[in-house]
Design an enzyme around this catalytic site. Structure first.
Site, PDB file in Angstrom:
ATOM      1  N   SER A 184      -3.810  -1.668  -6.108  1.00 59.75           N
ATOM      2  CA  SER A 184      -2.481  -1.354  -5.639  1.00 59.75           C
ATOM      3  C   SER A 184      -1.687  -2.566  -5.156  1.00 59.75           C
ATOM      4  CB  SER A 184      -2.582  -0.329  -4.496  1.00 59.75           C
ATOM      5  OG  SER A 184      -3.261  -0.898  -3.385  1.00 59.75           O
ATOM      6  N   SER A 232      -8.317  -2.883  -4.638  1.00 61.58           N
ATOM      7  CA  SER A 232      -6.893  -3.187  -4.802  1.00 61.58           C
ATOM      8  C   SER A 232      -6.496  -4.651  -4.716  1.00 61.58           C
ATOM      9  CB  SER A 232      -6.070  -2.409  -3.780  1.00 61.58           C
ATOM     10  OG  SER A 232      -5.881  -1.109  -4.259  1.00 61.58           O
ATOM     11  N   LYS A 244       1.756  -7.978   1.380  1.00 61.19           N
ATOM     12  CA  LYS A 244       1.860  -6.599   0.865  1.00 61.19           C
ATOM     13  C   LYS A 244       2.628  -5.724   1.847  1.00 61.19           C
ATOM     14  CE  LYS A 244      -1.264  -3.074  -1.104  1.00 61.19           C
ATOM     15  NZ  LYS A 244      -2.697  -2.735  -1.372  1.00 61.19           N
TER      16      LYS A 244
HETATM   17  N1  GLN Z   1      -7.519   2.501  -7.144  1.00 60.94           N
HETATM   18  C1  GLN Z   1      -7.892   2.752  -5.794  1.00 60.94           C
HETATM   19  C2  GLN Z   1      -7.189   3.996  -5.318  1.00 60.94           C
HETATM   20  O1  GLN Z   1      -6.287   4.391  -5.947  1.00 60.94           O
HETATM   21  C3  GLN Z   1      -7.526   1.525  -5.041  1.00 60.94           C
HETATM   22  C4  GLN Z   1      -7.132   1.724  -3.654  1.00 60.94           C
HETATM   23  C5  GLN Z   1      -7.066   0.495  -2.832  1.00 60.94           C
HETATM   24  O2  GLN Z   1      -7.955  -0.363  -2.898  1.00 60.94           O
HETATM   25  N2  GLN Z   1      -6.052   0.440  -1.996  1.00 60.94           N
HETATM   26  O3  GLN Z   1      -7.522   4.582  -4.341  1.00 60.94           O
END
Ligand code: GLN
Length: 524
Positions: free
Chosen positions: A174, A198, A99
């Protein structure tokens, strides 16, 4: 000698080309070590697959950067055992995607944000150092929601990633690029990050395995901070075994991260292997047995609300039935503060983000918009550099931390967070070994279909709890609903990933889902 796309396109015409993603990580490293497979072929095939999936109509946009030259020279170094110096060969020659918020040398680490465009880290994340020490080859950086804020990968400053199983849909987020790369058969394993689901949510949307370890299990050194009390690096794998082995390699205390814990790292690979053996033996006609006998699996009522997608509910009930057949006791339990997790998360995470992201000021990293005076330069740089969702989070976080609101929002959220954590402590102290829930309330949605940010926040309802509590959790495929994959979630107590993997592997064996065939380059 470099790696060139023209070389790749010649190979593309070869219809009988071996698909290297058919090999599990363990099989691939073994085949590379005994010489039945060579590292150049693996890299050829990997970059060929990237080319197929990243070009033309229906391009996935899963990658932000590629490093064919670096991959090639790493493979050459591995081939020369005498210079490699390392005796750890568990990921020998295995390609991995990473990532874009995990620091690597050679390739930019941009968090899919304009503000970090072109930024190259001067050091590597500990997780990357450990992967390389085990022989892994980093092939590229993957697309993500900007600064990991989002649940669909639509918040990338460089365009959305498509779900390889249905290119009109999101891969989740994400860490959507990493999930898509594994689901499309580009790589068997990839790193993502979790602040609030995420890794697990995109794993569920893409029909693969995603693991969020216990907070403190994996070093955060080199992971660009979003909300430091929640952030953890997580892993994607095609199978439970791939993911467990990868997690084992990146786990363990690190002197560069004071929040990493020195709890011993169990041999997850062995746990998975023995779960598989027990499952196989349980089927023996002469001496049938129950591989999960003695295990208590909690089914929390709050994760099976009326509003749950019916197809997801059915798949989950079937998985629970399988777990019963395997000998486990399924017990109805309650985690009463679950309904408060989304509001708590969306106070705590933005609060920490507003502080962490203050470092992106046009002076130290990435882009700068020149203006007369320091303050106008800060303003112009940050206004231009951050996208809409990141800006929203920074404003929200600054608000809840401001004098006068701090007690009402931030402090209150911290108190409720403690209660959410306590819910887990209570069930696990009452004899429950792992919890089983759906990973998400719905299946992968259409690109562009959710425009209200609050609606998207609500879809994190089943995943943010484990981050707030710090407990390990994972998603694994349990079948399809609406023609799309469904993820089942397992949650264990702090540092008990081993039990989670044992249950996951046994369930994976029992379900024996068919391998998915993912179309080549173009939208199907
Ligand atoms: N949907 C969560 C957010 O937008 C996920 C974030 C994450 O795990 N990086 O904050």
């Amino acid at each position: 000698m470099g790696f060139s796309w023209s070389h790749v396109s010649i190979r593309m015409s070869d219809q009988n080309a071996m698909n290297v993603s058919m090999f599990s990580v363990r099989e691939m490293s073994a085949a590379l070590l005994d010489g039945s497979l060579d590292a150049m072929t693996v890299l050829d095939r990997t970059f060929e697959r990237i080319y197929q999936t990243e070009h033309g109509d229906g391009a996935l946009n899963a990658f932000r950067a590629l490093d064919p030259e670096g991959a090639l020279s790493a493979a050459e170094q591995l081939a020369d055992h005498s210079t490699s110096g390392s005796s750890d060969r568990r990921l020998h020659g295995v390609p991995v995607a990473v990532k874009d918020n995990i620091a690597t040398l050679r390739m930019p680490t941009g968090c899919a944000s304009k503000i970090l465009e072109g930024y190259i880290s001067p050091y590597e994340a500990t997780a990357i150092t450990r992967l390389r020490a085990a022989g892994a080859i980093v092939v590229g950086k993957t697309n993500m929601d900007e600064f990991a804020m989002g649940s669909s990968t639509e918040n990338s400053a460089y365009g959305a990633t498509l779900n390889p199983l249905d290119r009109s849909r999101v891969p989740g987020g994400s860490s959507g690029g990493s999930a898509a790369a594994v689901a499309a058969g580009v790589v068997r394993i990839a790193l993502g990050s979790e602040t609030g689901g995420s890794v697990r949510q995109p794993a569920a949307f893409c029909g693969i395995v995603g693991v969020k370890p216990t907070y403190g299990r994996v070093s955060r050194f080199g992971l660009v901070a979003f909300a430091s009390s929640l952030d953890q690096i997580g892993v994607f794998g095609k199978t439970v075994e791939d993911a467990a082995l990868t997690l084992q390699i990146i786990s363990g205390q690190d002197s560069f991260d004071a929040t990493s814990v020195d709890t011993p790292v169990p041999d997850f690979e062995k746990v998975v292997a023995s779960a598989r053996t027990s499952f196989a033996m349980s089927k023996s006609t002469a001496n049938p047995s129950l591989p999960l006998k003695g295990l208590v699996i909690g089914k929390p009522s709050e994760y099976f609300p009326e509003s749950l997608d019916e197809g997801i509910r059915t798949r989950c009930e079937e998985a629970l039935e399988k777990l019963r057949e395997l000998g486990a006791e399924v017990r109805n339990v309650s985690l009463p503060h679950t309904g408060l997790a989304v509001p708590v998360y969306y106070v705590v995470a933005p609060a920490e983000a507003s502080s962490n992201l203050s470092r992106f000021d046009g002076v130290r990293y990435g882009m700068r918009v020149e203006r007369d005076g320091l303050r106008p330069m800060y303003e112009a740089t940050r206004s231009k550099g951050f996208g809409a969702e990141v800006t929203r989070r920074i404003l929200l976080g600054t608000y809840v931390l401001s004098a006068g609101y701090y007690d009402a929002y931030y402090l209150r959220a911290q108190e409720v967070r403690q209660r959410i954590r306590n819910d887990f402590t209570v069930v696990f102290s009452e004899g429950v070994h792992v919890l089983f829930t759906p990973t998400t309330p719905g299946t992968a949605f259409k690109l562009g279909s959710i425009s209200d940010p609050y609606e998207l926040y609500l879809s994190d309802v089943f995943t943010v709890t484990a981050n707030l509590a710090g407990v390990p959790a994972m998603s694994l495929p349990i079948g399809d609903a609406n023609g799309l994959p469904v993820g089942g979630q397992l949650i264990a107590s702090h540092f008990d990933e081993a039990t989670m993997f044992r249950v996951a592997e046994t369930l994976q064996c029992a379900l024996a889902l068919p391998d998915r065939v993912v179309a080549n380059g173009h939208a199907s």
